[in-house]
Design a protein around this motif. Structure first.
Motif, PDB file in Angstrom:
ATOM      1  N   THR A 103       0.837  -1.183   0.000  1.00 44.16           N
ATOM      2  CA  THR A 103       0.000   0.000   0.000  1.00 44.16           C
ATOM      3  C   THR A 103       0.875   1.236   0.000  1.00 44.16           C
ATOM      4  N   ASN A 161       1.954   5.714  -8.319  1.00 46.85           N
ATOM      5  CA  ASN A 161       1.365   7.041  -8.473  1.00 46.85           C
ATOM      6  C   ASN A 161       1.394   7.849  -7.185  1.00 46.85           C
ATOM      7  N   ASP A 193      -1.094   9.229  -5.727  1.00 46.11           N
ATOM      8  CA  ASP A 193      -2.228   8.980  -4.839  1.00 46.11           C
ATOM      9  C   ASP A 193      -2.082   7.670  -4.082  1.00 46.11           C
ATOM     10  N   SER A 226      -1.588   4.644  -5.440  1.00 47.79           N
ATOM     11  CA  SER A 226      -1.918   3.471  -6.237  1.00 47.79           C
ATOM     12  C   SER A 226      -0.729   3.045  -7.086  1.00 47.79           C
ATOM     13  N   SER A 227      -0.760   1.822  -7.529  1.00 52.74           N
ATOM     14  CA  SER A 227       0.224   1.333  -8.493  1.00 52.74           C
ATOM     15  C   SER A 227      -0.518   0.593  -9.588  1.00 52.74           C
ATOM     16  N   GLU A 228       0.030   0.666 -10.795  1.00 56.25           N
ATOM     17  CA  GLU A 228      -0.636   0.036 -11.932  1.00 56.25           C
ATOM     18  C   GLU A 228       0.383  -0.204 -13.027  1.00 56.25           C
TER      19      GLU A 228
END
Length: 293
Positions: A21, A77, A79, A81-83
């Motif tokens: 996280t 990112n 915020d 998040s990861s993607e």
């Protein structure tokens, strides 16, 4: 491959990563708050990482070594998040950022990837002089010429360094592997000069691009991998084979060991604010933020 963000009066953002996280930390000044970053886990053979000036981090994931199509570039990112930024790669290793474009050594080809995930193949295997064996690190000079190390095979054969020019011409600029057994980490060291980490011997060299001259500078870095320099001029070298990271005042100085707890410290980078090393631990599947300020 180093990007340093200068802080202006007001607030700035740092990405705070924890296991699986992430959270955002905000502070008024780097002197009034301290942020500790922990490792990001769950990555599949992470090899190289680079930070965008806005704080995002891009990391290459090899996937299963030697298997085509399961590699990717992951973006972490702001915020939290990861993607995946792009998938379907082969064995992506070194990654560099230049003018908002990512450049990636993907096994036997050179890729350019936009920050929205559009991919161009700049050079396939057949475009390289000879046959690339193990394309590894990527470095870019101030003009936009791209340098790619080829670590050759396990016996120290067929290693070299390629240059992909701004005109799209690719040539091999280092072909004599008698001094450098397995070229790996690359770092610009002034105009026309490259620092080169030798994965095969643990030595550090300076390579004069125009003359082809090599100068041995230092040694004892095991499986020498990543090279990066911070805004203060300190040099950092990772040792993939022994899981170590060193700091040097200059390339010839006595190395200072600053970390030795990794399974395999791969190609390192610098965080956008310059306070942390980005350390992909390939075997552990983590990306650690190692404090250096």
């Amino acid at each position: 491959m180093q990007w340093i963000t200068k802080f202006i009066s007001g607030t700035a953002l740092l990405v705070l990563f924890t296991f699986q996280t992430a959270a955002i930390a905000e502070y008024a000044s780097p002197h009034t708050a301290k942020v500790e970053l922990a490792a990001m886990s769950g990555l599949v053979m992470p090899e190289s990482a680079v930070a965008h000036p806005d704080g995002r981090v891009f990391v290459t994931e090899i996937g299963e070594f030697g298997v085509d199509g399961d590699g990717k570039v992951t973006v972490l990112n702001l915020d939290g998040s990861s993607e995946p930024l792009v998938t379907g790669l082969n064995d992506p290793k070194g990654i560099a950022l230049f003018e908002n474009q990512l450049y990636v050594a993907d096994n036997d080809r050179l890729l350019r990837i936009s920050l929205d995930g559009r991919m161009d193949i700049l050079a396939n295997a057949e475009d390289f002089p000879g046959t690339p064996q193990f394309l590894n690190d990527v470095e870019i000079d101030g003009l936009g010429n791209v340098y790619i190390s080829d670590s050759g095979d396990d016996d120290g054969r067929h290693g070299g360094i390629y240059r992909y020019s701004v005109e799209g011409v690719i040539e091999e600029i280092l072909t004599d592997a008698s001094a450098i057994k397995r070229p790996n980490g690359l770092l610009m060291d002034g105009i026309g000069q490259l620092l080169v980490a030798d994965f095969g011997t643990g030595k550090l060299f300076r390579f004069d691009i125009d003359s082809g001259n090599l100068t041995a500078l230092n040694q004892g870095f095991g499986g020498a991998d990543g090279l990066v320099r911070d805004s203060y001029g300190f040099l950092y070298i990772s040792d993939w084979a022994n899981g170590k990271v060193w700091q040097l005042v200059d390339p010839r100085s006595t190395p200072k060991l600053i970390a030795d707890h990794y399974e395999s410290a791969a190609d390192i980078g610098i965080s956008a604010d310059g306070r942390f090393l980005l350390v992909p631990d390939m075997k552990a599947g983590t990306l650690e933020f190692l404090p250096i300020r």
